[in-house]
Design a protein around this motif. Structure first.
Motif, PDB file in Angstrom:
ATOM      1  N   ARG A   1       0.815  -1.210   0.000  1.00 63.33           N
ATOM      2  CA  ARG A   1       0.000   0.000   0.000  1.00 63.33           C
ATOM      3  C   ARG A   1       0.854   1.267   0.000  1.00 63.33           C
ATOM      4  O   ARG A   1       0.361   2.340  -0.283  1.00 63.33           O
ATOM      5  CB  ARG A   1      -0.933   0.027   1.202  1.00 63.33           C
ATOM      6  N   LEU A   2       2.132   1.160   0.335  1.00 63.33           N
ATOM      7  CA  LEU A   2       3.005   2.330   0.334  1.00 63.33           C
ATOM      8  C   LEU A   2       3.204   2.826  -1.092  1.00 63.33           C
ATOM      9  O   LEU A   2       3.079   2.068  -2.037  1.00 63.33           O
ATOM     10  CB  LEU A   2       4.363   1.980   0.949  1.00 63.33           C
ATOM     11  N   MET A   3       3.529   4.115  -1.213  1.00 65.85           N
ATOM     12  CA  MET A   3       3.831   4.667  -2.526  1.00 65.85           C
ATOM     13  C   MET A   3       4.986   3.906  -3.151  1.00 65.85           C
ATOM     14  O   MET A   3       5.921   3.518  -2.461  1.00 65.85           O
ATOM     15  CB  MET A   3       4.233   6.140  -2.385  1.00 65.85           C
ATOM     16  N   LYS A   4       4.904   3.725  -4.471  1.00 63.43           N
ATOM     17  CA  LYS A   4       5.990   3.044  -5.167  1.00 63.43           C
ATOM     18  C   LYS A   4       7.206   3.976  -5.200  1.00 63.43           C
ATOM     19  O   LYS A   4       7.142   5.060  -5.760  1.00 63.43           O
ATOM     20  CB  LYS A   4       5.566   2.688  -6.579  1.00 63.43           C
ATOM     21  N   PRO A   5       8.312   3.566  -4.590  1.00 58.23           N
ATOM     22  CA  PRO A   5       9.492   4.435  -4.553  1.00 58.23           C
ATOM     23  C   PRO A   5      10.237   4.452  -5.883  1.00 58.23           C
ATOM     24  O   PRO A   5      10.170   3.502  -6.662  1.00 58.23           O
ATOM     25  CB  PRO A   5      10.364   3.802  -3.468  1.00 58.23           C
ATOM     26  N   LEU A   6      10.936   5.548  -6.108  1.00 53.91           N
ATOM     27  CA  LEU A   6      11.856   5.672  -7.227  1.00 53.91           C
ATOM     28  C   LEU A   6      13.252   5.418  -6.695  1.00 53.91           C
ATOM     29  O   LEU A   6      13.669   6.040  -5.725  1.00 53.91           O
ATOM     30  CB  LEU A   6      11.775   7.065  -7.845  1.00 53.91           C
ATOM     31  N   VAL A   7      13.956   4.512  -7.329  1.00 51.31           N
ATOM     32  CA  VAL A   7      15.264   4.092  -6.855  1.00 51.31           C
ATOM     33  C   VAL A   7      16.345   4.600  -7.809  1.00 51.31           C
ATOM     34  O   VAL A   7      16.152   4.618  -9.021  1.00 51.31           O
ATOM     35  CB  VAL A   7      15.315   2.547  -6.760  1.00 51.31           C
ATOM     36  N   VAL A   8      17.451   5.013  -7.237  1.00 54.71           N
ATOM     37  CA  VAL A   8      18.629   5.393  -7.995  1.00 54.71           C
ATOM     38  C   VAL A   8      19.734   4.413  -7.633  1.00 54.71           C
ATOM     39  O   VAL A   8      20.136   4.329  -6.474  1.00 54.71           O
ATOM     40  CB  VAL A   8      19.078   6.842  -7.675  1.00 54.71           C
ATOM     41  N   PHE A   9      20.164   3.637  -8.624  1.00 57.14           N
ATOM     42  CA  PHE A   9      21.316   2.770  -8.423  1.00 57.14           C
ATOM     43  C   PHE A   9      22.570   3.628  -8.568  1.00 57.14           C
ATOM     44  O   PHE A   9      22.686   4.412  -9.509  1.00 57.14           O
ATOM     45  CB  PHE A   9      21.370   1.649  -9.463  1.00 57.14           C
ATOM     46  N   VAL A  10      23.509   3.481  -7.650  1.00 55.23           N
ATOM     47  CA  VAL A  10      24.764   4.234  -7.689  1.00 55.23           C
ATOM     48  C   VAL A  10      25.881   3.245  -8.006  1.00 55.23           C
ATOM     49  O   VAL A  10      26.175   2.354  -7.210  1.00 55.23           O
ATOM     50  CB  VAL A  10      25.035   4.952  -6.348  1.00 55.23           C
ATOM     51  N   LEU A  11      26.472   3.406  -9.193  1.00 58.02           N
ATOM     52  CA  LEU A  11      27.478   2.451  -9.654  1.00 58.02           C
ATOM     53  C   LEU A  11      28.737   3.162 -10.143  1.00 58.02           C
ATOM     54  O   LEU A  11      28.704   4.328 -10.527  1.00 58.02           O
ATOM     55  CB  LEU A  11      26.906   1.587 -10.783  1.00 58.02           C
ATOM     56  N   GLY A  12      29.814   2.421 -10.143  1.00 54.76           N
ATOM     57  CA  GLY A  12      31.114   2.895 -10.607  1.00 54.76           C
ATOM     58  C   GLY A  12      32.162   1.936 -10.084  1.00 54.76           C
ATOM     59  O   GLY A  12      31.878   1.086  -9.240  1.00 54.76           O
ATOM     60  N   GLY A  13      33.357   2.089 -10.568  1.00 58.56           N
ATOM     61  CA  GLY A  13      34.439   1.204 -10.167  1.00 58.56           C
ATOM     62  C   GLY A  13      34.876   1.441  -8.736  1.00 58.56           C
ATOM     63  O   GLY A  13      34.484   2.432  -8.107  1.00 58.56           O
ATOM     64  N   PRO A  14      35.684   0.525  -8.208  1.00 58.07           N
ATOM     65  CA  PRO A  14      36.217   0.720  -6.862  1.00 58.07           C
ATOM     66  C   PRO A  14      37.066   1.990  -6.819  1.00 58.07           C
ATOM     67  O   PRO A  14      37.888   2.209  -7.700  1.00 58.07           O
ATOM     68  CB  PRO A  14      37.072  -0.527  -6.612  1.00 58.07           C
ATOM     69  N   GLY A  15      36.790   2.861  -5.862  1.00 59.33           N
ATOM     70  CA  GLY A  15      37.540   4.106  -5.734  1.00 59.33           C
ATOM     71  C   GLY A  15      36.984   5.257  -6.549  1.00 59.33           C
ATOM     72  O   GLY A  15      37.560   6.339  -6.566  1.00 59.33           O
ATOM     73  N   ALA A  16      35.847   5.050  -7.214  1.00 66.07           N
ATOM     74  CA  ALA A  16      35.262   6.116  -8.036  1.00 66.07           C
ATOM     75  C   ALA A  16      34.586   7.191  -7.191  1.00 66.07           C
ATOM     76  O   ALA A  16      34.278   8.263  -7.698  1.00 66.07           O
ATOM     77  CB  ALA A  16      34.273   5.529  -9.040  1.00 66.07           C
TER      78      ALA A  16
ATOM     79  N   PHE B   1      29.371   6.858 -11.645  1.00 71.65           N
ATOM     80  CA  PHE B   1      30.602   7.584 -11.372  1.00 71.65           C
ATOM     81  C   PHE B   1      31.703   6.977 -12.233  1.00 71.65           C
ATOM     82  O   PHE B   1      32.236   5.921 -11.921  1.00 71.65           O
ATOM     83  CB  PHE B   1      30.949   7.519  -9.878  1.00 71.65           C
ATOM     84  N   ASP B   2      32.018   7.661 -13.325  1.00 73.54           N
ATOM     85  CA  ASP B   2      32.986   7.186 -14.297  1.00 73.54           C
ATOM     86  C   ASP B   2      34.356   7.760 -13.958  1.00 73.54           C
ATOM     87  O   ASP B   2      34.511   8.966 -13.811  1.00 73.54           O
ATOM     88  CB  ASP B   2      32.567   7.637 -15.689  1.00 73.54           C
ATOM     89  N   CYS B   3      35.324   6.874 -13.816  1.00 71.81           N
ATOM     90  CA  CYS B   3      36.657   7.307 -13.404  1.00 71.81           C
ATOM     91  C   CYS B   3      37.703   6.369 -13.990  1.00 71.81           C
ATOM     92  O   CYS B   3      37.505   5.152 -14.023  1.00 71.81           O
ATOM     93  CB  CYS B   3      36.738   7.314 -11.879  1.00 71.81           C
ATOM     94  N   ASN B   4      38.810   6.936 -14.427  1.00 73.57           N
ATOM     95  CA  ASN B   4      39.940   6.186 -14.956  1.00 73.57           C
ATOM     96  C   ASN B   4      40.402   5.150 -13.930  1.00 73.57           C
ATOM     97  O   ASN B   4      40.501   5.442 -12.741  1.00 73.57           O
ATOM     98  CB  ASN B   4      41.049   7.202 -15.276  1.00 73.57           C
ATOM     99  N   ASN B   5      40.689   3.943 -14.391  1.00 72.20           N
ATOM    100  CA  ASN B   5      41.094   2.860 -13.482  1.00 72.20           C
ATOM    101  C   ASN B   5      42.309   3.213 -12.641  1.00 72.20           C
ATOM    102  O   ASN B   5      42.370   2.875 -11.459  1.00 72.20           O
ATOM    103  CB  ASN B   5      41.367   1.573 -14.262  1.00 72.20           C
TER     104      ASN B   5
END
Length: 179
Positions: free
Chosen positions: A31-46, A103-107
């Motif tokens: 019954r709760l409002m359907k939430p909007l989700v943001v996935f946060v992705l990027g390489g280790p250390g980004a 989060f895009d970052c040089n390896n």
């Protein structure tokens, strides 16, 4: 241990993630409002964890002002195809992925950041050999998930090689545009 962002999501939504499989399980009322989700992705250390902590403070203020603005972060998820399939199976119709904050970052920058962090964090996996393996895992398992969402037009890409403040300025602009 769950990140602060994931913990906040668990608290607000009543979701729990199994640590072994990282598959979400719905524990809240439909019954709760359907939430909007943001996935946060990027390489280790980004900078995912650093930026999530800052985003959460901004989101707390926004939600205090308007409870209808119900976006939630999931930091570092989905990491692979199994995670994504579990999410889709469990959360279909219960939550919508608004976008992927990538989060895009040089390896090499990521490795240097983690090595620097390792000097004070005590993390045993912040050494060059482990980091190179983690980056390969990210490239083989997580990057295809980002590419999939890119094809759907749901990726908001940030140059994470910049300073913490510059990156956060870009994050704020994205969240302001997305409402």
């Amino acid at each position: 241990m769950l990140s602060r962002c994931r913990s906040r999501l668990l608290h607000v939504l009543g979701l729990s993630f199994l640590l072994q499989t990282r598959r979400p399980i719905l524990l809240c009322s439909p019954r709760l409002m359907k939430p909007l989700v943001v996935f946060v992705l990027g390489g280790p250390g980004a900078g995912k964890g650093t930026q999530c902590a800052r985003i959460v403070e901004e989101m707390d203020q926004t939600m205090a002002a308007n409870a209808q603005r119900n976006k939630f972060l999931i930091d570092g998820f989905p990491r692979n195809q199994d995670n994504l399939q579990g999410w889709n199976k469990t959360m279909d119709g219960k939550a919508d992925v608004s976008f992927v904050l990538f989060f895009d970052c040089n390896n090499e920058i990521c490795i240097e950041r983690c090595l620097e962090r390792g000097k004070s964090s005590g993390r045993s996996d912040d050494n060059r050999e482990s980091l190179e393996k983690r980056i390969q895992t990210y490239l083989q398992s997580t990057k295809p998930i980002i590419d999939l969402y890119e094809e759907m037009g749901k990726v908001k890409k940030i140059d994470a090689s910049k300073s913490v403040d510059e990156v956060f300025d870009e994050v704020v602009q994205i969240f302001d545009k997305e409402g």
